[in-house]
Design a protein around this motif. Structure first.
Motif, PDB file in Angstrom:
ATOM      1  N   ASP A   1       2.234   3.327  -2.153  1.00 16.52           N
ATOM      2  CA  ASP A   1       1.843   4.460  -2.990  1.00 16.52           C
ATOM      3  C   ASP A   1       0.333   4.473  -3.200  1.00 16.52           C
ATOM      4  O   ASP A   1      -0.168   4.789  -4.273  1.00 16.52           O
ATOM      5  CB  ASP A   1       2.571   4.395  -4.332  1.00 16.52           C
ATOM      6  CG  ASP A   1       4.075   4.502  -4.148  1.00 16.52           C
ATOM      7  OD1 ASP A   1       4.507   5.346  -3.345  1.00 16.52           O
ATOM      8  OD2 ASP A   1       4.803   3.729  -4.784  1.00 16.52           O
ATOM      9  N   CYS A   2      -0.361   4.178  -2.141  1.00 17.07           N
ATOM     10  CA  CYS A   2      -1.808   4.014  -2.176  1.00 17.07           C
ATOM     11  C   CYS A   2      -2.536   5.272  -2.638  1.00 17.07           C
ATOM     12  O   CYS A   2      -2.167   6.386  -2.279  1.00 17.07           O
ATOM     13  CB  CYS A   2      -2.264   3.612  -0.778  1.00 17.07           C
ATOM     14  SG  CYS A   2      -4.027   3.418  -0.606  1.00 17.07           S
ATOM     15  N   CYS A   3      -3.563   5.064  -3.379  1.00 18.34           N
ATOM     16  CA  CYS A   3      -4.544   6.102  -3.715  1.00 18.34           C
ATOM     17  C   CYS A   3      -3.932   7.333  -4.372  1.00 18.34           C
ATOM     18  O   CYS A   3      -4.257   8.469  -4.018  1.00 18.34           O
ATOM     19  CB  CYS A   3      -5.345   6.480  -2.476  1.00 18.34           C
ATOM     20  SG  CYS A   3      -6.206   5.076  -1.756  1.00 18.34           S
ATOM     21  N   ASN A   4      -3.008   7.096  -5.281  1.00 13.69           N
ATOM     22  CA  ASN A   4      -2.419   8.187  -6.065  1.00 13.69           C
ATOM     23  C   ASN A   4      -1.832   9.289  -5.172  1.00 13.69           C
ATOM     24  O   ASN A   4      -2.023  10.472  -5.410  1.00 13.69           O
ATOM     25  CB  ASN A   4      -3.466   8.767  -7.026  1.00 13.69           C
ATOM     26  CG  ASN A   4      -2.830   9.550  -8.148  1.00 13.69           C
ATOM     27  OD1 ASN A   4      -1.682   9.313  -8.493  1.00 13.69           O
ATOM     28  ND2 ASN A   4      -3.576  10.477  -8.706  1.00 13.69           N
TER      29      ASN A   4
ATOM     30  N   MET B   1       0.809  -1.218   0.000  1.00 17.41           N
ATOM     31  CA  MET B   1       0.000   0.000   0.000  1.00 17.41           C
ATOM     32  C   MET B   1       0.848   1.277   0.000  1.00 17.41           C
ATOM     33  O   MET B   1       0.325   2.369   0.203  1.00 17.41           O
ATOM     34  CB  MET B   1      -0.927  -0.011   1.218  1.00 17.41           C
ATOM     35  CG  MET B   1      -1.899  -1.171   1.189  1.00 17.41           C
ATOM     36  SD  MET B   1      -3.011  -1.155   2.588  1.00 17.41           S
ATOM     37  CE  MET B   1      -4.088   0.182   2.099  1.00 17.41           C
TER      38      MET B   1
ATOM     39  N   ASN C   1      -2.593   9.949  -2.050  1.00 14.92           N
ATOM     40  CA  ASN C   1      -3.518  10.496  -1.058  1.00 14.92           C
ATOM     41  C   ASN C   1      -3.812   9.414  -0.021  1.00 14.92           C
ATOM     42  O   ASN C   1      -4.852   8.758  -0.079  1.00 14.92           O
ATOM     43  CB  ASN C   1      -4.804  10.974  -1.749  1.00 14.92           C
ATOM     44  CG  ASN C   1      -5.683  11.756  -0.819  1.00 14.92           C
ATOM     45  OD1 ASN C   1      -5.425  11.845   0.377  1.00 14.92           O
ATOM     46  ND2 ASN C   1      -6.749  12.321  -1.359  1.00 14.92           N
ATOM     47  N   PRO C   2      -2.923   9.230   0.958  1.00 13.82           N
ATOM     48  CA  PRO C   2      -3.066   8.130   1.911  1.00 13.82           C
ATOM     49  C   PRO C   2      -4.322   8.202   2.768  1.00 13.82           C
ATOM     50  O   PRO C   2      -4.747   7.203   3.320  1.00 13.82           O
ATOM     51  CB  PRO C   2      -1.799   8.217   2.764  1.00 13.82           C
ATOM     52  CG  PRO C   2      -1.292   9.595   2.573  1.00 13.82           C
ATOM     53  CD  PRO C   2      -1.747  10.042   1.210  1.00 13.82           C
ATOM     54  N   ASP C   3      -4.920   9.391   2.906  1.00  6.56           N
ATOM     55  CA  ASP C   3      -6.148   9.488   3.702  1.00  6.56           C
ATOM     56  C   ASP C   3      -7.268   8.633   3.125  1.00  6.56           C
ATOM     57  O   ASP C   3      -8.130   8.146   3.853  1.00  6.56           O
ATOM     58  CB  ASP C   3      -6.607  10.937   3.817  1.00  6.56           C
ATOM     59  CG  ASP C   3      -5.689  11.751   4.724  1.00  6.56           C
ATOM     60  OD1 ASP C   3      -4.991  11.136   5.555  1.00  6.56           O
ATOM     61  OD2 ASP C   3      -5.667  12.984   4.582  1.00  6.56           O
ATOM     62  N   LEU C   4      -7.268   8.433   1.807  1.00  5.92           N
ATOM     63  CA  LEU C   4      -8.282   7.593   1.180  1.00  5.92           C
ATOM     64  C   LEU C   4      -8.129   6.133   1.597  1.00  5.92           C
ATOM     65  O   LEU C   4      -9.098   5.384   1.620  1.00  5.92           O
ATOM     66  CB  LEU C   4      -8.228   7.711  -0.345  1.00  5.92           C
ATOM     67  CG  LEU C   4      -8.570   9.083  -0.925  1.00  5.92           C
ATOM     68  CD1 LEU C   4      -8.326   9.097  -2.425  1.00  5.92           C
ATOM     69  CD2 LEU C   4     -10.012   9.459  -0.617  1.00  5.92           C
ATOM     70  N   CYS C   5      -6.908   5.738   1.949  1.00  2.00           N
ATOM     71  CA  CYS C   5      -6.636   4.349   2.324  1.00  2.00           C
ATOM     72  C   CYS C   5      -6.730   4.120   3.828  1.00  2.00           C
ATOM     73  O   CYS C   5      -6.652   2.986   4.284  1.00  2.00           O
ATOM     74  CB  CYS C   5      -5.245   3.939   1.849  1.00  2.00           C
ATOM     75  SG  CYS C   5      -5.080   3.957   0.071  1.00  2.00           S
ATOM     76  N   ARG C   6      -6.865   5.175   4.608  1.00  2.00           N
ATOM     77  CA  ARG C   6      -6.866   5.038   6.063  1.00  2.00           C
ATOM     78  C   ARG C   6      -7.878   3.998   6.561  1.00  2.00           C
ATOM     79  O   ARG C   6      -7.549   3.201   7.433  1.00  2.00           O
ATOM     80  CB  ARG C   6      -7.120   6.387   6.729  1.00  2.00           C
ATOM     81  CG  ARG C   6      -7.022   6.296   8.224  1.00  2.00           C
ATOM     82  CD  ARG C   6      -6.234   7.381   8.893  1.00  2.00           C
ATOM     83  NE  ARG C   6      -5.234   8.087   8.142  1.00  2.00           N
ATOM     84  CZ  ARG C   6      -3.954   7.709   8.052  1.00  2.00           C
ATOM     85  NH1 ARG C   6      -3.543   6.623   8.628  1.00  2.00           N
ATOM     86  NH2 ARG C   6      -3.094   8.435   7.379  1.00  2.00           N
TER      87      ARG C   6
ATOM     88  N   VAL D   1      -8.831   1.248   5.204  1.00  5.13           N
ATOM     89  CA  VAL D   1      -8.263  -0.079   4.944  1.00  5.13           C
ATOM     90  C   VAL D   1      -7.145  -0.365   5.932  1.00  5.13           C
ATOM     91  O   VAL D   1      -7.077  -1.440   6.521  1.00  5.13           O
ATOM     92  CB  VAL D   1      -7.747  -0.193   3.489  1.00  5.13           C
ATOM     93  CG1 VAL D   1      -7.026  -1.503   3.276  1.00  5.13           C
ATOM     94  CG2 VAL D   1      -8.880  -0.010   2.505  1.00  5.13           C
TER      95      VAL D   1
END
Length: 110
Positions: A90-93, A88, A95-100, A102
């Motif tokens: 380089d998650c979500c282009n 994860m 924007n790590p907040d989108l992956c929080r 998960v």
């Protein structure tokens, strides 16, 4: 974690019995299970279980402790978290907040 280590870990989990072993050890928690109990619960012979345990340990997904004549195995949650972090990274282009959600869903609070 680097790419070769991630490939080793994913390969270790990419086999049915090894995946079952890892999941069993995650369920067992910090106490883990003796090698014989793992083999018995999964219905595999001991030498086959030992081979699978060795591969999972080499992949950094489980660890062992000797207690007299018994070897007890536990899931290595640090190794597993390292694998998840690598996957994860380089998650979500960017924007790590989108992956929080998960990340929080897979976080072990044990």
């Amino acid at each position: 974690m680097n790419k070769p280590a991630a490939i080793t870990a994913l390969s270790a989990l990419g086999q049915e019995t090894r995946l079952d072993v890892f999941r069993l050890l995650v369920q067992a928690g910090a106490e883990g299970l003796p090698a014989g109990a793992i083999a018995e619960r999964l219905g595999v012979v001991q030498n086959t279980a030992s081979a699978h345990l060795k591969l999972l340990a080499q992949a950094g997904l489980i660890r062992s402790e000797r207690q007299g004549r018994v070897v007890r195995y536990m899931a290595d949650m640090t190794g597993f978290r390292d694998l998840l972090a690598y996957l994860m990274e380089d998650c979500c282009n960017g924007n790590p907040d989108l992956c929080r959600p998960v990340i929080e869903a897979v976080a072990c609070h044990c």
